[in-house]
Design a protein around this motif. Structure first.
Motif, short mmCIF file in Angstrom:
data_model
loop_
_atom_site.label_atom_id
_atom_site.label_comp_id
_atom_site.label_asym_id
_atom_site.label_seq_id
_atom_site.Cartn_x
_atom_site.Cartn_y
_atom_site.Cartn_z
N ALA A 1 0.67 -1.53 0.26
CA ALA A 1 0.03 0.27 0.12
C ALA A 1 1.08 0.83 0.11
CB ALA A 1 -0.35 -0.01 0.95
N VAL A 2 0.33 2.06 -0.96
CA VAL A 2 1.04 3.47 -1.00
C VAL A 2 -0.26 4.82 0.07
CG1 VAL A 2 2.38 5.68 -1.80
CG2 VAL A 2 2.77 2.70 -2.89
N LEU A 3 0.58 5.27 1.22
CA LEU A 3 -0.26 6.07 1.99
C LEU A 3 0.87 7.27 1.86
CD1 LEU A 3 -0.02 3.78 3.71
CD2 LEU A 3 -0.97 5.08 4.54
N ALA A 4 0.10 8.47 1.50
CA ALA A 4 0.33 10.12 1.68
C ALA A 4 -0.24 10.52 2.91
CB ALA A 4 -0.76 11.01 0.71
N GLY A 5 0.70 12.10 3.21
CA GLY A 5 0.56 12.40 4.52
C GLY A 5 -1.14 12.66 5.13
N TYR B 1 -1.72 -3.78 2.91
CA TYR B 1 -2.63 -4.05 3.02
C TYR B 1 -3.41 -5.73 3.42
CZ TYR B 1 -4.92 -0.43 0.04
OH TYR B 1 -4.67 -0.19 -1.32
N ASP B 2 -4.45 -5.98 5.12
CA ASP B 2 -4.57 -6.64 5.53
C ASP B 2 -4.82 -8.62 4.17
OD1 ASP B 2 -6.77 -6.40 4.56
OD2 ASP B 2 -8.27 -6.90 5.58
N THR B 3 -4.82 -7.65 3.46
CA THR B 3 -5.12 -9.37 2.17
C THR B 3 -4.61 -7.80 0.67
OG1 THR B 3 -7.44 -9.00 1.41
CG2 THR B 3 -6.66 -10.35 3.44
N LYS B 4 -4.72 -9.60 -0.66
CA LYS B 4 -4.03 -8.61 -1.99
C LYS B 4 -5.20 -8.99 -2.80
CE LYS B 4 -3.00 -13.43 -3.37
NZ LYS B 4 -2.22 -13.55 -4.47
N HIS B 5 -6.59 -8.99 -1.84
CA HIS B 5 -7.85 -9.54 -2.78
C HIS B 5 -8.92 -8.03 -3.02
CE1 HIS B 5 -6.61 -13.54 -2.32
NE2 HIS B 5 -6.85 -14.07 -1.62
N VAL B 6 -9.82 -7.85 -3.81
CA VAL B 6 -10.19 -6.73 -4.45
C VAL B 6 -11.51 -6.84 -2.87
CG1 VAL B 6 -11.65 -5.79 -5.77
CG2 VAL B 6 -9.85 -6.87 -6.54
N GLY C 1 -12.84 -1.09 2.63
CA GLY C 1 -13.18 -1.45 4.38
C GLY C 1 -11.39 -2.44 4.67
N LYS C 2 -11.15 -2.52 4.09
CA LYS C 2 -9.68 -3.54 3.84
C LYS C 2 -8.98 -2.61 5.23
CE LYS C 2 -8.02 -5.81 0.67
NZ LYS C 2 -8.75 -6.90 1.45
N PRO D 1 -9.52 0.58 8.20
CA PRO D 1 -10.50 0.38 7.93
C PRO D 1 -10.30 0.92 6.74
CG PRO D 1 -11.96 0.80 9.75
CD PRO D 1 -10.50 0.57 9.74
N VAL D 2 -8.86 1.33 6.12
CA VAL D 2 -9.07 2.71 5.48
C VAL D 2 -8.83 2.19 3.29
CG1 VAL D 2 -8.70 4.48 6.83
CG2 VAL D 2 -6.47 3.58 5.85
N GLY D 3 -8.45 0.72 3.49
CA GLY D 3 -7.99 0.16 2.42
C GLY D 3 -8.81 -0.17 1.12
N GLU D 4 -8.95 0.10 0.43
CA GLU D 4 -9.36 -0.59 -0.99
C GLU D 4 -8.39 -0.83 -2.25
OE1 GLU D 4 -13.33 1.94 -2.88
OE2 GLU D 4 -11.35 2.84 -3.26
N ILE D 5 -8.96 -2.25 -2.74
CA ILE D 5 -8.55 -1.83 -3.84
C ILE D 5 -9.64 -3.54 -4.97
CG2 ILE D 5 -7.33 -4.56 -5.19
CD1 ILE D 5 -5.67 -4.66 -2.00
N THR D 6 -9.60 -1.90 -5.71
CA THR D 6 -10.68 -2.43 -7.32
C THR D 6 -9.71 -4.07 -8.04
OG1 THR D 6 -9.08 -0.56 -8.44
CG2 THR D 6 -11.20 0.01 -6.49
#
Length: 180
Positions: A68-72, A95-100, A103-104, A137-142
């Motif tokens: 994951a790449v985070l910004a300030g 990310y907790d998983t590599k899956h699409v 709320g990851k 839970p801020v992750g999103e993989i599309t």
């Protein structure tokens, strides 16, 4: 040459308009080296602790990894003192998983070296982190976009509309060998 003023806590000071080029916390009189070698500064024994959290959305298209790449703007920071602004420079997370999905949970490992602090344009040294990682839970993989086509299909008329063909991924595959 520079001048430094030592104190316990900036809340107890009256600076009286003194111009300074840096502030340094967690400084013990006669023991701590001055972090900035030039200019006037204030040194404080106070050791402020920063608590870091995550906010917003950290998003990427599926790539088969958990990186994951985070910004300030993905960080929340609390615990700053004396009008200081503390920001986080850490951009790597996972990310907790590599899956699409949405709320990851995203996690970023932290170190005191990932803190950057200023007071206006003045550099501030000596902040420490309370938590050595931040997660939320801020992750999103599309889904990754694929372009698929078929080779030319021909068939002998048999009274039906079905035909057989070979699907070809022309772009978007993670492995170039899968594209033609």
């Amino acid at each position: 040459m520079f001048t430094v003023d030592w104190s316990g806590n900036p809340a107890d000071d009256t600076r009286g308009g003194l111009s300074y080029g840096f502030k340094q916390y967690n400084a013990k009189y006669g023991e701590t080296a001055v972090a900035q070698g030039a200019g006037n500064g204030f040194l404080y024994s106070l050791a402020p602790k920063i608590t870091v959290g995550l906010t917003g959305t950290v998003s990427k298209a599926y790539d088969g990894t958990t990186g994951a790449v985070l910004a300030g703007g993905n960080y929340t920071v609390s615990g700053a003192v004396d009008g200081d602004t503390v920001s986080i420079t850490q951009t790597a997370g996972s990310y907790d998983t590599k899956h699409v999905g949405t709320g990851k949970t995203v996690t970023a490992s932290l170190a005191d070296s990932h803190l950057s602090a200023v007071n206006g344009t003045v550099k501030v040294y000596g902040y420490k982190t309370v938590n050595m990682s931040a997660a939320g839970p801020v992750g999103e993989i599309t889904a990754r976009a694929l372009t698929v086509s078929t080779e030319a299909v021909s068939k002998v008329y048999d009274g039906t509309v079905s035909a057989s063909g070979t699907a070809i991924v022309t772009s978007g595959a993670l492995h170039p060998d899968l594209c033609r």
